[in-house]
Design an enzyme around this catalytic site. Sequence first.
Site, PDB file in Angstrom:
ATOM      1  N   SER A 120       0.815  -1.208   0.000  1.00  0.00           N
ATOM      2  CA  SER A 120       0.000   0.000   0.000  1.00  0.00           C
ATOM      3  C   SER A 120       0.854   1.265   0.000  1.00  0.00           C
ATOM      4  O   SER A 120       1.734   1.404  -0.842  1.00  0.00           O
ATOM      5  CB  SER A 120      -0.963  -0.062   1.178  1.00  0.00           C
ATOM      6  OG  SER A 120      -2.050   0.765   0.920  1.00  0.00           O
ATOM      7  N   LYS A 138       4.209   2.130  -2.360  1.00  0.00           N
ATOM      8  CA  LYS A 138       4.637   3.337  -3.087  1.00  0.00           C
ATOM      9  C   LYS A 138       6.065   3.654  -2.638  1.00  0.00           C
ATOM     10  O   LYS A 138       6.938   4.027  -3.424  1.00  0.00           O
ATOM     11  CB  LYS A 138       3.731   4.538  -2.756  1.00  0.00           C
ATOM     12  CG  LYS A 138       2.211   4.267  -2.880  1.00  0.00           C
ATOM     13  CD  LYS A 138       1.383   5.503  -2.544  1.00  0.00           C
ATOM     14  CE  LYS A 138      -0.010   5.245  -1.961  1.00  0.00           C
ATOM     15  NZ  LYS A 138      -0.979   4.564  -2.744  1.00  0.00           N
ATOM     16  N   TRP A 197      -9.865   0.232  -5.587  1.00  0.00           N
ATOM     17  CA  TRP A 197      -9.359   1.568  -5.189  1.00  0.00           C
ATOM     18  C   TRP A 197      -7.918   1.769  -5.692  1.00  0.00           C
ATOM     19  O   TRP A 197      -7.505   2.866  -6.037  1.00  0.00           O
ATOM     20  CB  TRP A 197      -9.448   1.661  -3.664  1.00  0.00           C
ATOM     21  CG  TRP A 197      -8.981   2.916  -3.014  1.00  0.00           C
ATOM     22  CD1 TRP A 197      -7.908   3.054  -2.182  1.00  0.00           C
ATOM     23  CD2 TRP A 197      -9.593   4.216  -3.073  1.00  0.00           C
ATOM     24  NE1 TRP A 197      -7.822   4.350  -1.734  1.00  0.00           N
ATOM     25  CE2 TRP A 197      -8.839   5.083  -2.263  1.00  0.00           C
ATOM     26  CE3 TRP A 197     -10.709   4.719  -3.744  1.00  0.00           C
ATOM     27  CZ2 TRP A 197      -9.145   6.434  -2.090  1.00  0.00           C
ATOM     28  CZ3 TRP A 197     -11.021   6.071  -3.575  1.00  0.00           C
ATOM     29  CH2 TRP A 197     -10.248   6.906  -2.763  1.00  0.00           C
ATOM     30  N   HIS A 238      -7.636  -5.575  -0.186  1.00  0.00           N
ATOM     31  CA  HIS A 238      -6.398  -4.814   0.004  1.00  0.00           C
ATOM     32  C   HIS A 238      -5.633  -5.367   1.217  1.00  0.00           C
ATOM     33  O   HIS A 238      -6.015  -5.126   2.362  1.00  0.00           O
ATOM     34  CB  HIS A 238      -6.821  -3.358   0.253  1.00  0.00           C
ATOM     35  CG  HIS A 238      -5.681  -2.403   0.325  1.00  0.00           C
ATOM     36  ND1 HIS A 238      -4.898  -2.101  -0.766  1.00  0.00           N
ATOM     37  CD2 HIS A 238      -5.193  -1.659   1.357  1.00  0.00           C
ATOM     38  CE1 HIS A 238      -3.989  -1.208  -0.414  1.00  0.00           C
ATOM     39  NE2 HIS A 238      -4.140  -0.931   0.871  1.00  0.00           N
TER      40      HIS A 238
HETATM   41  C1  GTR Z   1      -5.405   4.501   1.691  1.00  0.00           C
HETATM   42  C2  GTR Z   1      -4.829   5.300   0.559  1.00  0.00           C
HETATM   43  C3  GTR Z   1      -4.071   4.414  -0.368  1.00  0.00           C
HETATM   44  C4  GTR Z   1      -3.184   3.434   0.359  1.00  0.00           C
HETATM   45  C5  GTR Z   1      -3.766   2.949   1.665  1.00  0.00           C
HETATM   46  C6  GTR Z   1      -2.801   2.279   2.635  1.00  0.00           C
HETATM   47  O1  GTR Z   1      -6.153   5.243   2.563  1.00  0.00           O
HETATM   48  O2  GTR Z   1      -5.878   5.922  -0.097  1.00  0.00           O
HETATM   49  O3  GTR Z   1      -3.350   5.198  -1.282  1.00  0.00           O
HETATM   50  O4  GTR Z   1      -1.939   3.981   0.569  1.00  0.00           O
HETATM   51  O5  GTR Z   1      -4.333   3.957   2.391  1.00  0.00           O
HETATM   52  O6  GTR Z   1      -1.629   2.645   2.749  1.00  0.00           O
HETATM   53  O7  GTR Z   1      -3.263   1.378   3.337  1.00  0.00           O
END
Ligand code: GTR
Length: 410
Positions: A251, A255, A342, A392
């Site tokens: 996540s 990045k 997402w 996720h």
């Molecule tokens: C979310 C965000 C994503 C991702 C995620 C995470 O809220 O929108 O870009 O980074 O968090 O890190 O779990």
Amino acid sequence: TCPCSAQSEKFVANYDESQVPDYELPPILDEVTAQADDFPSAWDARRSQLLQTFTEQMFGSVPTSEFELLFEKVEQAHCLAGKGIRQQWKVTISTESGTLPVTLLLYTPAQATGPVPTFLGLNFHGNHTIAADPEILLTESWVRDSKPQSATNHQASDEGRGSSSSRWPIELLIDNGLGLATAYYGEIDPDTDDQFENGIHALFPDHRPSAEAPDRWGSIAAWSWGLSRLLDCMEQIDQVDASKVVVIGHSRLGKTSLWAGATDPRFAATISNDSGCGGAALSRRAFGETVWRINTSFPHWFCGNFKQYNRNEAALPIDQHQLLALLAPRPLYVASASEDQWADPRGEFLSAKLASEVYERFELPGLALQDLPKPNTASIGVVSYHLREGTHNIDSWDWTNYVQFIKQLQ
Ligand code: GTR
């Protein structure tokens, strides 16, 4: 659905493929590089140019002034019924403005006859959450008050021990002769929009001192810089093969792993798990999370310049397939999850496919897939991709594939 509620009333994410805008991507290779006879040296120049644009327009620039590093082994013991060795190292970063301690937690196989390839990834809630092991030191840094990590008043506590263990299959890695290193990302920079008064930013007050500096380093650049300091420490540890450290993240930390791999060529390979917007996903598709949305929810992640592209992705001088290409010719793994729309799985896949152009110019195989694959099949090679069935997350199925992937370094 959008995981953060703050601005959701103002934003409706697009999940309809037919509503993806027409877009034209900036090319990875410019004309000179595309036609060069000596591709590797032409790519070096093109790569520097791209790296500079990503630095200025997206992640922000890191300080170049001096700092000192101190590495101290705090403890070492056998663990996992004698199969593993656990070590904890205090990595202290100092400048004239202060000191910042970051704790590196490392597991390596006890049976190893030499240094082993090792995964390095930051964790979200403190080292003590990755395993139910009472010997893991509790972080003293600010942590989020979120269940099931059981932090109260932003302080880590014993109750959180092991709460993220499903994301960190230490035994699987040890049994495969591999190491695992981690540190808590909040020790490098607390993940709050706090004007960068704490964490690593506070040690470099003269670097882009104005809060308005358009290329001031954001938190993702800070976490990535921290990963490089952890690698500095791992280079001193006998059990780790520092030429085979794979940087991994899930996540926002996916990045981060991509930017760490791009900025520090010592990372032998890079894995981005469900990194989405600002990670592996193409920004111009504006599918799921968008540039506006991420800059609004998390203003501290990227630099000021990146905000120019809010609802204006077409004006971006770069896109994320070029970020992935910066990792070539080192192995790269992009992973998505089927219910994580997402993060735009198709946008992540397309990026990896497009970045393959550079690998192929290095006479390495690009991504073997032609289209987004069926869930739960992994295409593992120099450029790898999978779409896990589910939400996720990072789980043991993801890791089983990463173990196969790392074998190309062994
Ligand atoms: C979310 C965000 C994503 C991702 C995620 C995470 O809220 O929108 O870009 O980074 O968090 O890190 O779990």
